[in-house]
Design an enzyme around this catalytic site. Structure first.
Site, PDB file in Angstrom:
ATOM      1  N   GLY A 135      -6.782   3.431  15.504  1.00  0.00           N
ATOM      2  CA  GLY A 135      -6.734   2.144  16.198  1.00  0.00           C
ATOM      3  C   GLY A 135      -5.416   1.414  16.001  1.00  0.00           C
ATOM      4  N   ILE A 136      -4.898   1.448  14.775  1.00  0.00           N
ATOM      5  CA  ILE A 136      -3.642   0.746  14.504  1.00  0.00           C
ATOM      6  C   ILE A 136      -2.496   1.401  15.261  1.00  0.00           C
ATOM      7  CG2 ILE A 136      -1.971   0.157  12.704  1.00  0.00           C
ATOM      8  CD1 ILE A 136      -4.454   0.118  10.769  1.00  0.00           C
ATOM      9  N   ARG A 216      -2.717   2.245   2.992  1.00  0.00           N
ATOM     10  CA  ARG A 216      -3.243   2.184   1.632  1.00  0.00           C
ATOM     11  C   ARG A 216      -2.149   2.629   0.671  1.00  0.00           C
ATOM     12  NH1 ARG A 216      -6.586  -0.744   3.095  1.00  0.00           N
ATOM     13  NH2 ARG A 216      -8.859  -0.594   3.002  1.00  0.00           N
ATOM     14  N   ASP A 240       2.923  -3.388   2.675  1.00  0.00           N
ATOM     15  CA  ASP A 240       1.885  -4.417   2.587  1.00  0.00           C
ATOM     16  C   ASP A 240       0.806  -3.994   1.594  1.00  0.00           C
ATOM     17  OD1 ASP A 240       0.775  -6.951   3.509  1.00  0.00           O
ATOM     18  OD2 ASP A 240      -0.844  -5.743   4.383  1.00  0.00           O
ATOM     19  N   GLU A 245      -2.823  -2.720  -6.724  1.00  0.00           N
ATOM     20  CA  GLU A 245      -2.453  -4.025  -6.191  1.00  0.00           C
ATOM     21  C   GLU A 245      -2.965  -5.114  -7.109  1.00  0.00           C
ATOM     22  OE1 GLU A 245      -3.869  -4.323  -2.162  1.00  0.00           O
ATOM     23  OE2 GLU A 245      -2.741  -2.578  -1.553  1.00  0.00           O
ATOM     24  N   HIS A 264      -0.659  -7.569   0.823  1.00  0.00           N
ATOM     25  CA  HIS A 264      -1.847  -7.081   1.546  1.00  0.00           C
ATOM     26  C   HIS A 264      -2.411  -8.159   2.477  1.00  0.00           C
ATOM     27  CE1 HIS A 264      -5.130  -3.775   1.327  1.00  0.00           C
ATOM     28  NE2 HIS A 264      -5.110  -4.342   2.518  1.00  0.00           N
ATOM     29  N   ALA A 266      -1.752  -7.935   6.039  1.00  0.00           N
ATOM     30  CA  ALA A 266      -1.663  -7.491   7.440  1.00  0.00           C
ATOM     31  C   ALA A 266      -2.878  -7.976   8.221  1.00  0.00           C
ATOM     32  CB  ALA A 266      -1.559  -5.970   7.519  1.00  0.00           C
ATOM     33  N   ASN A 267      -3.998  -8.043   7.513  1.00  0.00           N
ATOM     34  CA  ASN A 267      -5.205  -8.614   8.096  1.00  0.00           C
ATOM     35  C   ASN A 267      -5.679  -9.692   7.132  1.00  0.00           C
ATOM     36  OD1 ASN A 267      -7.534  -8.949   9.661  1.00  0.00           O
ATOM     37  ND2 ASN A 267      -8.657  -7.521   8.364  1.00  0.00           N
TER      38      ASN A 267
END
Lengths: 303, 303
Positions: A135-136, A216, A240, A245, A264, A266-267
């Protein structure tokens, strides 16, 4: 009217309540539910009553739910793969352009025209490889194309990807590294993708390459990446996601001028349920109609 | 074979020599030339022999040549308006995305997820106004459109702009500010455009607005901009140009976290003649064929 009892846990988020109700659902407690919408962490996941036929998870990557043994084969599980694709693709493009146009350098080195003028590169006319074109990738392809880039997408299915000039298979990665100017990682975290960016792939990339990771952290061998950045094997990395993390405060990547790390986002969590809500509504309408759901988890594929 | 004597001054740049020769020109000294390609500053501009019929300037904005009284009406003058449009449009998009996705903040505040997560905004779904939609606007429109933005272009001609959902006239700017989420300045520096971003236009923009300037510094009243940024009237500014350039070391804009300044590198000097060369070749072919040249300067319009 046909309706379905839906639990939204661990808290009844307003965007999701509205989406469920407008799609013909009724928000109830878990003990009455046929559907569970779970927006919490794996660690807090509840014991599932047998009556729950479908669990909707809010994340695109749900490896933690697999690791915790939560995903079973007694009902349907959906993740949110593809639901945030526009947002994540936009962040990937932002990271790539920020690196190429040296915005990270400009922010810390005021009007250092001599250094920046000679380091700026153009996206137009370059070749960008999108690794893991789901999808991305489908959202990113047309963006890159509109920016004048040539797009090479790599996926397992060999399916066409919007905006891609070419689709390659994972078995062809060696030749992809050699022909790409820049790389965007958009693949799920699996045993197969772990450390796909390593000493070898970094050596195969051109010295002007930027690597963008919005997927990821474990896709990148960070030790090899650090070495490649210091040695000038590639031009920069815009991440990102990292592994783990956040990176440790004294992680050497923080010290490099040719690294951009965003936390992190991006969303962004701050807008997540708002972006998730219309997709949940659509899936609930499908559930009520007996149609196939979007983004059904296939445990055999491990993501 | 028809040929034309061309002077390339003050130095015979290799990319331009190759372009001139492959288009059927012969590189000569200024005293023998019918065409002058000038890649120097206005201050060094030479006395022009009468035999020079066409002067080709390498810059898109040539207001300094007007101010210095260099542009006359005894021959054709061309600037490079539109020749670097792809590159400049790309930089504009990079600046806008860097601001919206908080990359400037991430570079200086390591993994400050709480702050950044809540500040990230999306380009997709927003409305972007492009002010002065010539070549740069025509290159930027499709890029923004591919990113899911609604595009409102403002130009004097009312001509359609690629990617634009709507074209408005300068007389309608008040309503443009009110309906835009973000603004990209791509207009030439004229008396009319001077300080078009001022206290009034800043007040009319929404508080989440980012302003991008890849045109000329004087379009923005920097004092009013500073005040609007401090007061939270707009969200941020991303500037590739300032007035003057560079800004003073102690200029207050440097101190603001919601300002990105790049040192006038949207069209980097390091690659300028390489980008200019194919356009010069095309114009020389037109000159030889007696066709209308690209990017002819119209002194009445003052740019």
């Amino acid at each position: 009217m046909n309706t379905v009892p839906v639990a939204i846990e661990p808290n009844r988020d307003e965007h999701l309540v509205a989406a469920v109700e407008s799609a013909g659902g009724k928000v109830v407690g878990l003990d009455e539910a046929r559907v569970l919408v779970w927006i919490g962490l794996p660690a807090e996941f509840p014991e599932l009553p047998d009556a729950v036929e479908w669990v909707a998870l809010k994340s695109a990557g749900i490896e933690d739910f697999f690791t915790a043994g939560i995903v079973d084969d007694r009902r349907i599980w959906t993740n949110a793969s593809g639901f945030y694709a526009e947002n994540v693709a936009e962040h990937a493009l932002a990271l790539l352009l920020a690196g190429l146009r040296q915005i990270n350098t400009a922010v810390v080195r005021h009007w250092d025209k001599e250094r920046i003028d000679t380091s700026v590169r153009s996206l137009h006319g370059s070749t960008v490889a999108i690794i893991g074109a789901g999808g991305i990738g489908a959202s990113l392809g047309p963006r890159l194309k509109a920016c004048g880039a040539r797009v090479v997408a790599v996926n397992r299915s060999g399916r066409e990807v919007p905006g891609a000039d070419e689709v390659r298979r994972p078995s062809e990665l060696d030749s992809v590294w050699a022909s790409a100017d820049h790389v965007v990682l958009a693949a799920p975290a699996t045993a197969e993708t772990r450390h796909m960016i390593n000493a070898e792939s970094l050596a195969a990339l051109p010295s002007h390459a930027w690597i963008v990771n919005i997927a990821r952290g474990p896709l990148v061998d960070e030790e090899a990446l650090y070495k490649a950045l210091v040695d000038g094997e590639i031009a920069g990395a815009a991440l990102d996601v990292t592994d783990p993390e956040p990176p440790a405060d004294d992680h050497p990547l923080w010290s490099l001028p040719n690294v951009i790390i965003t936390p992190h986002v991006a969303n962004p969590a701050s807008g997540l349920t708002r972006e998730f809500a219309p997709w949940l509504g659509e899936n609930l309408r499908r559930f009520l109609a007996g149609d196939e759901l979007l983004s059904v988890v296939t445990p055999e594929r491990d993501y």
